[in-house]
Design a protein around this motif. Structure first.
Motif, PDB file in Angstrom:
ATOM      1  N   GLU A  17      44.426  26.021  18.173  1.00 47.42           N
ATOM      2  CA  GLU A  17      43.391  26.738  18.917  1.00 47.42           C
ATOM      3  C   GLU A  17      42.094  25.957  18.846  1.00 47.42           C
ATOM      4  N   GLY A  18      41.195  26.211  19.820  1.00 51.12           N
ATOM      5  CA  GLY A  18      39.898  25.551  19.856  1.00 51.12           C
ATOM      6  C   GLY A  18      39.891  24.375  20.791  1.00 51.12           C
ATOM      7  N   GLN A  54      32.666  17.953   5.824  1.00 55.32           N
ATOM      8  CA  GLN A  54      32.087  17.859   7.158  1.00 55.32           C
ATOM      9  C   GLN A  54      33.140  17.928   8.255  1.00 55.32           C
ATOM     10  N   ALA A  55      34.312  18.447   7.942  1.00 54.67           N
ATOM     11  CA  ALA A  55      35.396  18.478   8.927  1.00 54.67           C
ATOM     12  C   ALA A  55      35.056  19.390  10.099  1.00 54.67           C
ATOM     13  N   GLN A  56      35.458  18.952  11.295  1.00 54.54           N
ATOM     14  CA  GLN A  56      35.334  19.777  12.485  1.00 54.54           C
ATOM     15  C   GLN A  56      36.649  20.479  12.806  1.00 54.54           C
ATOM     16  N   LEU A  71      34.783  25.776  11.994  1.00 54.42           N
ATOM     17  CA  LEU A  71      35.543  24.695  12.623  1.00 54.42           C
ATOM     18  C   LEU A  71      35.489  24.790  14.144  1.00 54.42           C
ATOM     19  N   LYS A  72      35.752  23.652  14.797  1.00 53.15           N
ATOM     20  CA  LYS A  72      35.819  23.606  16.255  1.00 53.15           C
ATOM     21  C   LYS A  72      37.249  23.713  16.766  1.00 53.15           C
ATOM     22  N   ALA A  73      38.210  23.472  15.903  1.00 53.99           N
ATOM     23  CA  ALA A  73      39.622  23.582  16.289  1.00 53.99           C
ATOM     24  C   ALA A  73      40.464  23.669  15.025  1.00 53.99           C
ATOM     25  N   ALA A  74      41.690  24.163  15.199  1.00 56.86           N
ATOM     26  CA  ALA A  74      42.587  24.286  14.046  1.00 56.86           C
ATOM     27  C   ALA A  74      44.034  24.181  14.498  1.00 56.86           C
TER      28      ALA A  74
END
Length: 363
Positions: A17-18, A54-56, A71-74
């Protein structure tokens, strides 16, 4: 090499998702992750670490609230370690071995090198050896005369493949492994002290000087498909028949397989396992680190032995073993409980003995 989250999820057969067009270069533990890393937090216990890095994007447990984690995605991994297996294939840069035969390699004119093979510097390949298609052999490896290695092998620095050894496809061999050294076989002209002790279970009537005569190893080693050997594994050749390692079996660092041993399919032998000569190991057997198996015995299919277990007698199929000597796991646990109670029991016994000694004599 950069991979999009979409590509990773599709390769793993996982949900994501993301922003699936985000790219990552490598995997990382959550707290150490940078902006181009995929943080690995497949268990809720590791979720707090994401805020420290710092993970996105991250690989998370099913149902995780990735937005709340910032987060921006997973990617969601129902079975974390299985997802790790697929991810590691994608992100592994693999050893840098140039295609073709390096000019500083020595390949006998009678050897056969398969299409697409890569042979590194200082490799020596003996007479009549056969190297399969797309095999990759790193520097300082030696492949002796008559050895056969299947397709898609990866043999890393300093490994030694002995004469007449036969290895299947997709073989992986870590640095320093030795396949096909002579077995440890010696005999005395007279009956040796070891033979006497085995027959008498410890009694020796006479101790005398003895010398050892070498038995040469005329067999070789046969290894199936999809076998992996760790660093400094040692597999001895058979005395007459071959030592055998079944397809799919994995050997960890410093495992030693003695002469004539037969290991079944899909076994897992962890670090410093030692299997003595002519033992037979069934299929899907797991031996924890520093397990030992006596010579000339059989360990049945699906046996699991915990670390440092010593197996001196035949083990039935499906048995779970622990201890020295090996016993069923539940028996070993009870024995350990009893050992912990011994000091208290000894104290009670001493108190009883003292109380009895103070009783008046009865005529």
């Amino acid at each position: 090499m950069a991979h999009t989250i979409r590509d990773i999820a599709q390769a793993l057969g996982a949900e994501a998702e993301g922003d699936l067009d985000l790219t990552v270069l490598r995997a990382s533990e959550p707290a150490a992750a940078g902006p181009q890393d995929l943080a690995l937090a497949m268990d809720p216990r590791y979720g707090d670490g994401i805020a420290k890095g710092q993970a996105q994007v991250a690989m998370l447990w099913p149902g995780a609230d990735w937005r709340a984690l910032g987060l921006k995605a997973a990617i969601f991994a129902p079975r974390g370690r299985l997802a790790m297996a697929g991810l590691s294939v994608m992100l592994d840069p693999c050893p840098a071995i140039a295609p073709g035969v390096h000019p500083m390699a020595l390949v006998d004119a009678s050897a056969q090198i398969g299409a697409g093979a890569a042979i590194g510097p200082f490799v020596v390949i003996g007479a009549g050896a056969v190297i399969g298609a797309r095999a990759r052999i790193a520097s300082h490896v030696s492949v002796a005369e008559g050895a056969v290695i299947g397709d898609d092998a990866l043999i890393l620095q300093g490994a030694r493949i002995g004469a007449r050894v036969r290895i299947g496809h997709r073989f992986i061999c870590q640095p320093g492994a030795v396949v096909g050294a002579d077995g440890f076989s010696f005999v005395t002209p007279e009956k040796s002290g070891v033979e006497e002790i085995r027959a008498s279970l410890g009694k020796r009537d006479d101790i005398r000087a003895q010398s050892w005569t070498r038995i040469h190893s005329l067999g070789a080693v046969t290894i199936g498909d999809d076998v992996e050997l760790g660093a400094n594994v040692a597999i001895d050749r058979g005395t007459i028949r071959d030592t055998v390692i079944g397809s799919g079996t994995k050997l960890d660092n410093l495992v030693h397989i003695g002469h004539n041993v037969q290991v079944g399919r899909d076994c897992l032998l962890c670090g410093q396992v030692g299997i003595a000569g002519s033992a037979r190991i069934g299929d899907r057997v797991v031996l924890g680190g520093q397990c030992g198996v006596n010579d000339n015995i059989f360990v049945g299919d699906d046996v699991i032995a915990g670390g440092a277990t010593k197996i001196f007698t035949n083990a039935p199929a499906g048995r779970v073993l622990l201890g020295y000597p090996a016993v069923k796991m539940e028996t070993h646990i009870e024995m350990q409980k009893a050992l912990r109670r011994l000091p208290r029991m000894a104290g009670r016994m001493a108190a009883l003995e003292k109380a009895i000694s103070l009783l008046p004599d009865v005529d």
